[in-house]
Structure formats: C-alpha cells, structure tokens
Design a protein around this motif. Structure first.
Motif, PDB file in Angstrom:
ATOM      1  N   SER A  59      40.291  42.088  42.780  1.00  0.00           N
ATOM      2  CA  SER A  59      40.654  40.964  43.643  1.00  0.00           C
ATOM      3  C   SER A  59      40.056  39.682  43.089  1.00  0.00           C
ATOM      4  O   SER A  59      39.000  39.707  42.442  1.00  0.00           O
ATOM      5  CB  SER A  59      40.141  41.213  45.074  1.00  0.00           C
ATOM      6  N   THR A 114      43.533  40.523  37.379  1.00  0.00           N
ATOM      7  CA  THR A 114      43.558  39.242  38.091  1.00  0.00           C
ATOM      8  C   THR A 114      44.118  38.196  37.139  1.00  0.00           C
ATOM      9  O   THR A 114      43.599  38.013  36.038  1.00  0.00           O
ATOM     10  CB  THR A 114      42.147  38.812  38.541  1.00  0.00           C
ATOM     11  N   THR A 138      44.385  38.820  43.267  1.00  0.00           N
ATOM     12  CA  THR A 138      45.486  39.137  42.364  1.00  0.00           C
ATOM     13  C   THR A 138      45.781  37.956  41.453  1.00  0.00           C
ATOM     14  O   THR A 138      46.011  38.119  40.255  1.00  0.00           O
ATOM     15  CB  THR A 138      46.748  39.490  43.168  1.00  0.00           C
TER      16      THR A 138
END
Lengths: 115, 113
Positions: B7, B108, B9
């Motif tokens: 996290s 990410t 994205t």
C-alpha cells in the motif's frame, strides 16, 4: 552477477509449445538458474529453478545445458495467460559476497501468444 | 494464507517530498526485498531485510531507507524525491535460504512531478 542474454521478444500460437532460451556463460558453479515471469500490471512470479539437472513442475520445464552456460524454459502448451515478460536469473546458492539471495533482473523476453 | 500486499496502490508526489511505502509479507516469511522497476525495464534490487536488519543493498543512494517490523512487514522510505524516482516499487517476501523463491506483491506506482 552473471550476465544473461535473452531474445527481446518471441511469439507463439495458443496450445503450441514455446522454448525460451537464455545464455548465461559467466554463471558460477554454485549459481541456481531461476526463471520468473511478469504478467501485465502485476509483480513478477516464480516459474521454476534448477542447478544442473532438468526440472519439471506444473507450470513449465527447465532444460539446462551440460556446461550450464545456457538454459531453455519450455512451456508445453502456451495459453493466452502465458503472455508475459520472462526473466532468466542466475542466483547465488551459497552465502558470501554481496548476493544476499537478491534477484538480478535483465530485460527479459516479451512473449506474445496468439489465439 | 494471504499473499504479499502493498500500500498504497498509486501515489503522486512532488520533487523534494518524502514518501513511505508499505509491504505486508506472506505468512511465515521473515525476509523482505524491495525492488524498483522503471517503465520498460526489469526490476532493480534496492535492499533486503532479514529479521529486522538490512541484509544487503543494491546501488541506491542513502535517501532510500527501510525498516522491517517484528511481524516482518516492511517499509520503504524515500527522501528528497527526484523525478527519476518515478517507478513501480515492488516488495517480495521469502523464507530464509538464498535459493528460495520470492513472492512479489502487486507493487506501488509512484509518480514524482
């Protein structure tokens, strides 16, 4: 790190076998040969690895040359889902130096599978 | 058993800012590696953490730093962002053992403007 040479791209038709070659002439005697693939918009995923003998798993087969300077990843029946970038990666199998078990990715081979 | 998650994205930052990216490793995996993937290139190794200690580092400047927590999750911090830091950042977890496969998260996507 051992250098690898792979074709930039290859094409196949669905349900046909695909042979993806890799030259790694500077590989050391204790380096494993790993193959990873990266599907579009995803992280890489492990495919197979070997040291000296040919290896089979549910995804593919790995044929290793007797002198270990080259290897071939074999997809027995290509599907559309196999369209990806395929990376051949020599990887240290023993501790020491600065390997830390890292993966050193090259440019890889872009595999296109036609329906 | 959940896989590797990352996290956020996507992330957009401006030059000079700082960013923190997070990674949750697969259950039972105590080794986490981070990679940077520029567009059209293969992933490049940044560093690896094993049992909360940095275990190896690639050719990245000190403004790239990381942490690993007791639950083996990990953070990648990048200070003084530059335009060339725009890339997909991937983390991978694995079991101990130099030849063990690494399990990658989805990454990410960082954009630096």
């Amino acid at each position: 790190d051992a250098k690898t040479t792979q074709p930039n791209s290859m094409e196949s038709n669905e349900e046909e076998p695909v042979h993806l070659p890799c030259n790694h002439s500077t590989i050391s005697g204790t380096d494993y040969i790993h193959w990873y693939r990266q599907l579009p918009s995803q992280g890489p995923e492990y495919v197979i690895h070997g040291l000296t003998s040919n290896v089979n798993n549910r995804m593919a087969s790995l044929a290793i040359a007797e002198d270990r300077k080259s290897s071939t990843l074999i997809l027995h029946r290509a599907t559309l889902r196999d369209a990806a970038v395929y990376y051949c990666i020599p990887r240290a199998g023993t501790a020491g130096g600065t390997s830390y078990g890292k993966l050193t990715f090259g440019q890889g081979t872009i595999l296109t599978v036609h329906p | 058993e959940t896989g590797v998650t990352q996290s956020p994205t996507h992330l957009i930052k401006t030059r000079g800012q700082q960013v923190t990216l997070r990674c949750s490793s697969q259950s039972g995996h105590n080794t986490v590696s981070w990679y940077q993937q520029a567009l059209g290139q293969g992933p490049q190794f940044i560093f690896q953490y094993y049992r909360e200690e940095e275990n190896g580092r690639g050719n990245f400047p000190p403004r790239f730093s990381g942490l690993q927590f007791p639950n083996y999750s990990s953070e990648l911090n990048v200070n003084a962002l530059e335009l060339d830091d725009s890339a997909l950042y991937l983390c991978a977890s694995s079991l101990p053992g130099l030849a063990n496969e690494q399990f990658f998260g989805p990454g990410t996507r960082l954009t630096v403007l």
